[in-house]
Enzyme design. Structure first.
Site, PDB file in Angstrom:
ATOM      1  N   CYS A 154      22.408   1.050 -13.152  1.00 48.50           N
ATOM      2  CA  CYS A 154      20.946   1.109 -13.049  1.00 48.50           C
ATOM      3  C   CYS A 154      20.512   2.337 -12.241  1.00 48.50           C
ATOM      4  O   CYS A 154      21.254   2.823 -11.379  1.00 48.50           O
ATOM      5  CB  CYS A 154      20.428  -0.140 -12.351  1.00 48.50           C
ATOM      6  SG  CYS A 154      20.731  -1.660 -13.261  1.00 48.50           S
ATOM      7  N   CYS A 180      29.480  -5.387 -10.044  1.00 51.96           N
ATOM      8  CA  CYS A 180      28.248  -6.167 -10.240  1.00 51.96           C
ATOM      9  C   CYS A 180      28.542  -7.651 -10.379  1.00 51.96           C
ATOM     10  O   CYS A 180      27.650  -8.485 -10.219  1.00 51.96           O
ATOM     11  CB  CYS A 180      27.480  -5.664 -11.459  1.00 51.96           C
ATOM     12  SG  CYS A 180      28.375  -5.899 -13.004  1.00 51.96           S
TER      13      CYS A 180
HETATM   14  S1  SF4 Z   1      21.372  -4.469  -7.962  1.00 49.79           S
HETATM   15 FE1  SF4 Z   1      22.481  -4.581  -9.938  1.00 49.79          FE
HETATM   16  S2  SF4 Z   1      21.001  -5.274 -11.484  1.00 49.79           S
HETATM   17 FE2  SF4 Z   1      19.848  -4.717  -9.639  1.00 49.79          FE
HETATM   18  S3  SF4 Z   1      19.161  -2.639 -10.008  1.00 49.79           S
HETATM   19 FE3  SF4 Z   1      21.121  -2.496  -8.915  1.00 49.79          FE
HETATM   20  S4  SF4 Z   1      22.778  -2.445 -10.455  1.00 49.79           S
HETATM   21 FE4  SF4 Z   1      20.856  -3.075 -11.476  1.00 49.79          FE
END
Ligand code: SF4
Length: 185
Positions: A154, A180
């Protein structure tokens, strides 16, 4: 992308999906569209139950800055698990050389969390093997790879890496977080 290119030669009707957190880079969304055109397939977008705005309202603004584990659970892990309930097996391109947390990954195993057979045909491939295949077969890849982003997630949780840094050093760089939760909890 290498795995996709390989398996579509064998089974063109495969279900292909991407976990779309709605926080991906424009280059990533462009790649998804490029893949659809190149292979003549539909890439299913697996999205979270809540939009980013709804998540902000329910959990506070920018959860990724305060609790990235919770954010990944909501935007990646749970949507993926829900989607995988429709299938018997899941093909994934994780490799043992990607990080210290992945060195023992098996070629195939029952994924207890997602309740599905998880198969990783490229588990023994090296990064050089991957790029060799990409070049030999003109496989489309994310253009960010050529701008200092070897590993891409992301926008809020991915930064460019410096020369000599580990490939995944740019992921959740502000936190003691390396996965993740999809591949390694
Ligand atoms: S914490 Fe995980 S889902 Fe949330 S923005 Fe970051 S990578 Fe994406």
């Amino acid at each position: 992308m290498v795995l996709l290119d390989l398996v579509l030669r064998i089974e063109p009707q495969l279900n292909v999906f991407v976990v779309d957190t709605e926080l991906l880079f424009p280059e990533t969304y462009a790649l998804i569209e490029r893949v659809e055109r190149r292979y003549g397939i539909k890439v299913e977008r697996v999205r979270p139950e809540q939009s980013v705005e709804e998540q902000n309202a329910a959990h506070g603004d920018a959860l990724w800055k305060r609790d990235p584990d919770a954010c990944c659970e909501l935007r990646k892990v749970l949507p993926l698990r829900g989607y995988l309930r429709n299938f018997d097996a899941w093909l994934t391109a994780v490799r043992r050389d990607q990080s210290d947390t992945r060195t023992d990954l098996p070629v195939q195993a029952w994924d207890e969390n997602a309740q599905i057979l998880k198969v990783a045909p490229l588990v023994d491939w090296t990064e050089a093997d991957v790029w060799g295949y990409v070049q030999a077969h003109d496989v489309p890849v994310n253009t960010l790879h050529f701008e200092g982003y070897p590993s891409i997630g992301c926008t809020h949780c991915t930064r460019r890496v410096a020369p000599g840094e580990h490939a995944r050093a740019g992921r959740w760089a502000e936190f003691d977080k390396t996965e993740c939760g999809i591949h390694v909890a």
